[in-house]
Design a protein around this motif. Structure first.
Motif, PDB file in Angstrom:
ATOM      1  N   TYR A   5      57.236 103.422  25.018  1.00 34.29           N
ATOM      2  CA  TYR A   5      56.821 102.348  25.927  1.00 34.29           C
ATOM      3  C   TYR A   5      55.639 101.669  25.259  1.00 34.29           C
ATOM      4  CZ  TYR A   5      59.479 105.119  29.315  1.00 34.29           C
ATOM      5  OH  TYR A   5      60.458 105.833  29.959  1.00 34.29           O
ATOM      6  N   TRP A   6      55.814 100.399  24.869  1.00 35.67           N
ATOM      7  CA  TRP A   6      54.804  99.758  24.035  1.00 35.67           C
ATOM      8  C   TRP A   6      54.641  98.284  24.400  1.00 35.67           C
ATOM      9  CZ3 TRP A   6      56.056  95.839  20.500  1.00 35.67           C
ATOM     10  CH2 TRP A   6      57.418  95.575  20.362  1.00 35.67           C
ATOM     11  N   LYS A  12      52.897 100.711  30.728  1.00 38.70           N
ATOM     12  CA  LYS A  12      53.312 101.738  29.762  1.00 38.70           C
ATOM     13  C   LYS A  12      53.033 103.138  30.294  1.00 38.70           C
ATOM     14  CE  LYS A  12      50.667  99.615  26.799  1.00 38.70           C
ATOM     15  NZ  LYS A  12      50.372  98.346  27.464  1.00 38.70           N
ATOM     16  N   THR A  13      51.795 103.383  30.679  1.00 35.41           N
ATOM     17  CA  THR A  13      51.435 104.689  31.223  1.00 35.41           C
ATOM     18  C   THR A  13      52.136 104.919  32.558  1.00 35.41           C
ATOM     19  OG1 THR A  13      49.322 104.711  30.079  1.00 35.41           O
ATOM     20  CG2 THR A  13      49.507 106.123  32.025  1.00 35.41           C
ATOM     21  N   THR A  14      52.239 103.891  33.368  1.00 34.35           N
ATOM     22  CA  THR A  14      52.903 104.010  34.660  1.00 34.35           C
ATOM     23  C   THR A  14      54.351 104.456  34.489  1.00 34.35           C
ATOM     24  OG1 THR A  14      51.464 102.291  35.566  1.00 34.35           O
ATOM     25  CG2 THR A  14      53.493 102.762  36.782  1.00 34.35           C
ATOM     26  N   CYS A  99      50.140 105.659  20.224  1.00 29.99           N
ATOM     27  CA  CYS A  99      50.162 104.567  19.231  1.00 29.99           C
ATOM     28  C   CYS A  99      48.750 104.249  18.760  1.00 29.99           C
ATOM     29  CB  CYS A  99      50.817 103.320  19.819  1.00 29.99           C
ATOM     30  SG  CYS A  99      52.535 103.552  20.306  1.00 29.99           S
ATOM     31  N   ALA A 100      47.807 104.128  19.680  1.00 24.85           N
ATOM     32  CA  ALA A 100      46.415 103.824  19.309  1.00 24.85           C
ATOM     33  C   ALA A 100      45.783 104.994  18.570  1.00 24.85           C
ATOM     34  CB  ALA A 100      45.593 103.479  20.552  1.00 24.85           C
ATOM     35  N   LEU A 127      56.083 108.368  23.909  1.00 28.73           N
ATOM     36  CA  LEU A 127      54.920 107.798  23.237  1.00 28.73           C
ATOM     37  C   LEU A 127      54.594 106.483  23.929  1.00 28.73           C
ATOM     38  CD1 LEU A 127      56.153 108.131  19.524  1.00 28.73           C
ATOM     39  CD2 LEU A 127      54.820 109.793  20.824  1.00 28.73           C
ATOM     40  N   THR A 128      53.300 106.237  24.184  1.00 31.09           N
ATOM     41  CA  THR A 128      52.909 104.945  24.749  1.00 31.09           C
ATOM     42  C   THR A 128      51.826 104.315  23.886  1.00 31.09           C
ATOM     43  OG1 THR A 128      51.068 105.660  26.170  1.00 31.09           O
ATOM     44  CG2 THR A 128      53.302 105.861  27.093  1.00 31.09           C
ATOM     45  N   GLY A 129      51.669 103.007  24.037  1.00 32.11           N
ATOM     46  CA  GLY A 129      50.592 102.302  23.358  1.00 32.11           C
ATOM     47  C   GLY A 129      50.973 100.871  23.034  1.00 32.11           C
ATOM     48  N   ARG A 130      49.992 100.129  22.582  1.00 35.64           N
ATOM     49  CA  ARG A 130      50.212  98.708  22.295  1.00 35.64           C
ATOM     50  C   ARG A 130      51.002  98.454  21.018  1.00 35.64           C
ATOM     51  NH1 ARG A 130      47.272  94.476  24.544  1.00 35.64           N
ATOM     52  NH2 ARG A 130      46.250  95.121  26.449  1.00 35.64           N
TER      53      ARG A 130
END
Length: 165
Positions: A5-6, A12-14, A99-100, A127-130
């Motif tokens: 989720y990016w 993303k976290t949700t 990701c960060a 995995l989440t992040g921008r």
């Protein structure tokens, strides 16, 4: 399966925590590692109450505001949290802000890749992040981009407790 989720949009976290909630509701074991977050957001306590194991990092600060000492501490804490998480039994592993953490060298990259490859053995990894690394995109079974089309922040409206954080 590896879920990614990016993007620059909200959710993303949700999405990751919603998947964790669903897994817990089906009796699955859930482990969450929150890089760059201190574990105080509203969804954490209910997930713990339902049986999720949560690892948060006490250095909840934007990476561009960190000095080198803080980055070293964040890398130590993030890597230690991930190592502990991988020692737990789990069906779903959520790596929030992975990701960060990867992009800013705030986690051991080999250990993060090892965690992601657990998805190849029948477990679920998120995995989440921008900004995901190319290897994350290539490995993902699910890749969902959250894109900001409109956001109150651009009009000067701050985040609201219980909704955005």
């Amino acid at each position: 399966m590896l879920h990614l989720y990016w993007g620059d949009g909200k959710g993303k976290t949700t999405a990751a925590m919603g998947l964790a909630l669903r897994a817990l509701g089906h009796g699955r074991k859930v482990v969450v590692v929150q890089f760059l977050k201190d574990g105080t957001s509203g969804e954490i306590e209910p997930l713990r109450h339902m049986g999720a194991v949560i690892y948060a990092c006490p250095n909840a600060k934007f990476t561009w505001l960190m000095n080198e000492e803080e980055k070293a501490a964040a890398r130590h804490n993030g890597t230690a949290a991930l190592r502990q998480a991988l020692e737990q039994p789990w069906d779903l592993l959520v790596l929030d802000e992975a990701c960060a953490a990867y992009e800013n060298d705030l986690v051991d990259p080999k250990l993060l890749r090892k965690a992601a490859t657990c998805a190849e053995t029948g477990s679920e990894v998120v995995l989440t992040g921008r900004h995901p690394a190319d290897w994350m995109q290539d490995a993902a079974d699910y890749s969902t981009e959250m894109r900001a089309c409109q956001h109150p922040y651009t009009r000067g409206v701050p985040a609201r407790e219980g909704v955005e954080y």
